[in-house]
Design a protein around this motif. Structure first.
Motif, PDB file in Angstrom:
ATOM      1  N   UNK A  44     -42.605 -18.398  -9.216  1.00 36.57           N
ATOM      2  CA  UNK A  44     -42.951 -17.205  -8.442  1.00 36.57           C
ATOM      3  C   UNK A  44     -43.501 -16.120  -9.370  1.00 36.57           C
ATOM      4  N   UNK A  45     -42.923 -15.980 -10.550  1.00 38.61           N
ATOM      5  CA  UNK A  45     -43.443 -15.018 -11.524  1.00 38.61           C
ATOM      6  C   UNK A  45     -44.881 -15.357 -11.901  1.00 38.61           C
ATOM      7  N   UNK A  46     -45.132 -16.625 -12.143  1.00 40.93           N
ATOM      8  CA  UNK A  46     -46.476 -17.058 -12.523  1.00 40.93           C
ATOM      9  C   UNK A  46     -47.455 -16.863 -11.359  1.00 40.93           C
ATOM     10  N   UNK A  47     -47.010 -17.054 -10.141  1.00 36.73           N
ATOM     11  CA  UNK A  47     -47.857 -16.816  -8.964  1.00 36.73           C
ATOM     12  C   UNK A  47     -48.280 -15.361  -8.907  1.00 36.73           C
ATOM     13  N   UNK A  48     -47.326 -14.473  -9.088  1.00 39.02           N
ATOM     14  CA  UNK A  48     -47.629 -13.041  -9.041  1.00 39.02           C
ATOM     15  C   UNK A  48     -48.551 -12.651 -10.192  1.00 39.02           C
ATOM     16  N   UNK A  49     -48.326 -13.215 -11.358  1.00 42.03           N
ATOM     17  CA  UNK A  49     -49.134 -12.856 -12.520  1.00 42.03           C
ATOM     18  C   UNK A  49     -50.575 -13.351 -12.400  1.00 42.03           C
ATOM     19  N   UNK A  50     -50.776 -14.519 -11.814  1.00 40.90           N
ATOM     20  CA  UNK A  50     -52.114 -15.108 -11.757  1.00 40.90           C
ATOM     21  C   UNK A  50     -52.870 -14.822 -10.460  1.00 40.90           C
ATOM     22  N   UNK A  51     -52.208 -14.288  -9.470  1.00 41.76           N
ATOM     23  CA  UNK A  51     -52.824 -14.154  -8.145  1.00 41.76           C
ATOM     24  C   UNK A  51     -54.120 -13.353  -8.170  1.00 41.76           C
ATOM     25  N   UNK A  61     -56.126 -12.665 -10.812  1.00 41.09           N
ATOM     26  CA  UNK A  61     -57.158 -13.125 -11.734  1.00 41.09           C
ATOM     27  C   UNK A  61     -57.678 -14.524 -11.411  1.00 41.09           C
ATOM     28  N   UNK A  62     -56.779 -15.458 -11.160  1.00 44.40           N
ATOM     29  CA  UNK A  62     -57.176 -16.841 -10.905  1.00 44.40           C
ATOM     30  C   UNK A  62     -56.386 -17.404  -9.722  1.00 44.40           C
ATOM     31  N   UNK A  63     -56.800 -17.094  -8.503  1.00 45.81           N
ATOM     32  CA  UNK A  63     -56.009 -17.520  -7.336  1.00 45.81           C
ATOM     33  C   UNK A  63     -55.957 -19.031  -7.132  1.00 45.81           C
ATOM     34  N   UNK A  64     -56.943 -19.772  -7.606  1.00 45.97           N
ATOM     35  CA  UNK A  64     -56.915 -21.229  -7.414  1.00 45.97           C
ATOM     36  C   UNK A  64     -55.845 -21.902  -8.268  1.00 45.97           C
ATOM     37  N   UNK A  65     -55.508 -21.321  -9.403  1.00 45.18           N
ATOM     38  CA  UNK A  65     -54.461 -21.882 -10.255  1.00 45.18           C
ATOM     39  C   UNK A  65     -53.070 -21.663  -9.679  1.00 45.18           C
ATOM     40  N   UNK A  66     -52.933 -20.736  -8.778  1.00 44.26           N
ATOM     41  CA  UNK A  66     -51.603 -20.438  -8.237  1.00 44.26           C
ATOM     42  C   UNK A  66     -51.105 -21.501  -7.268  1.00 44.26           C
ATOM     43  N   UNK A  67     -51.984 -22.326  -6.735  1.00 42.63           N
ATOM     44  CA  UNK A  67     -51.556 -23.323  -5.748  1.00 42.63           C
ATOM     45  C   UNK A  67     -50.566 -24.322  -6.332  1.00 42.63           C
ATOM     46  N   UNK A  68     -50.741 -24.715  -7.567  1.00 43.74           N
ATOM     47  CA  UNK A  68     -49.795 -25.639  -8.191  1.00 43.74           C
ATOM     48  C   UNK A  68     -48.435 -24.967  -8.380  1.00 43.74           C
ATOM     49  N   UNK A  69     -48.439 -23.681  -8.690  1.00 42.07           N
ATOM     50  CA  UNK A  69     -47.169 -22.969  -8.855  1.00 42.07           C
ATOM     51  C   UNK A  69     -46.492 -22.706  -7.511  1.00 42.07           C
ATOM     52  N   UNK A  70     -47.280 -22.537  -6.469  1.00 41.31           N
ATOM     53  CA  UNK A  70     -46.700 -22.427  -5.121  1.00 41.31           C
ATOM     54  C   UNK A  70     -46.005 -23.739  -4.769  1.00 41.31           C
ATOM     55  N   UNK A  71     -46.656 -24.842  -5.074  1.00 40.40           N
ATOM     56  CA  UNK A  71     -46.057 -26.160  -4.839  1.00 40.40           C
ATOM     57  C   UNK A  71     -44.751 -26.308  -5.622  1.00 40.40           C
TER      58      UNK A  71
END
Length: 68
Positions: A20-27, A29-39
């Motif tokens: 969740x921290x990584x999702x918030x940090x990357x949302x 700048x790079x929203x496509x990378x957050x999908x793996x962290x959401x998973x």
């Protein structure tokens, strides 16, 4: 054995929090990378609750077997 199960529960919870921290940090700048962290966050939370339920069931079964 039960203590090990208790620790593995919290490992899953830590992975979920870090995801969740990584999702918030990357949302922003790079929203496509957050999908793996959401998973990872969803699976980790699911595994936390599954392991918790399994551990409590295991403890209850052990307690019932000890009382016999």
């Amino acid at each position: 054995m039960v203590k090990l199960l208790r620790y593995t529960e919290y490992v899953y919870l830590v992975v979920a929090v870090l995801s969740v921290y990584k999702i918030v940090a990357l949302w922003s700048t790079e929203p496509k990378e957050t999908y793996i962290f959401i998973f990872f966050a969803i699976v980790s939370l699911g595994m936390f609750f599954f392991r918790r339920k399994y551990r409590k069931k295991f403890e209850a079964r052990s307690k019932n077997n000890d009382n016999r």
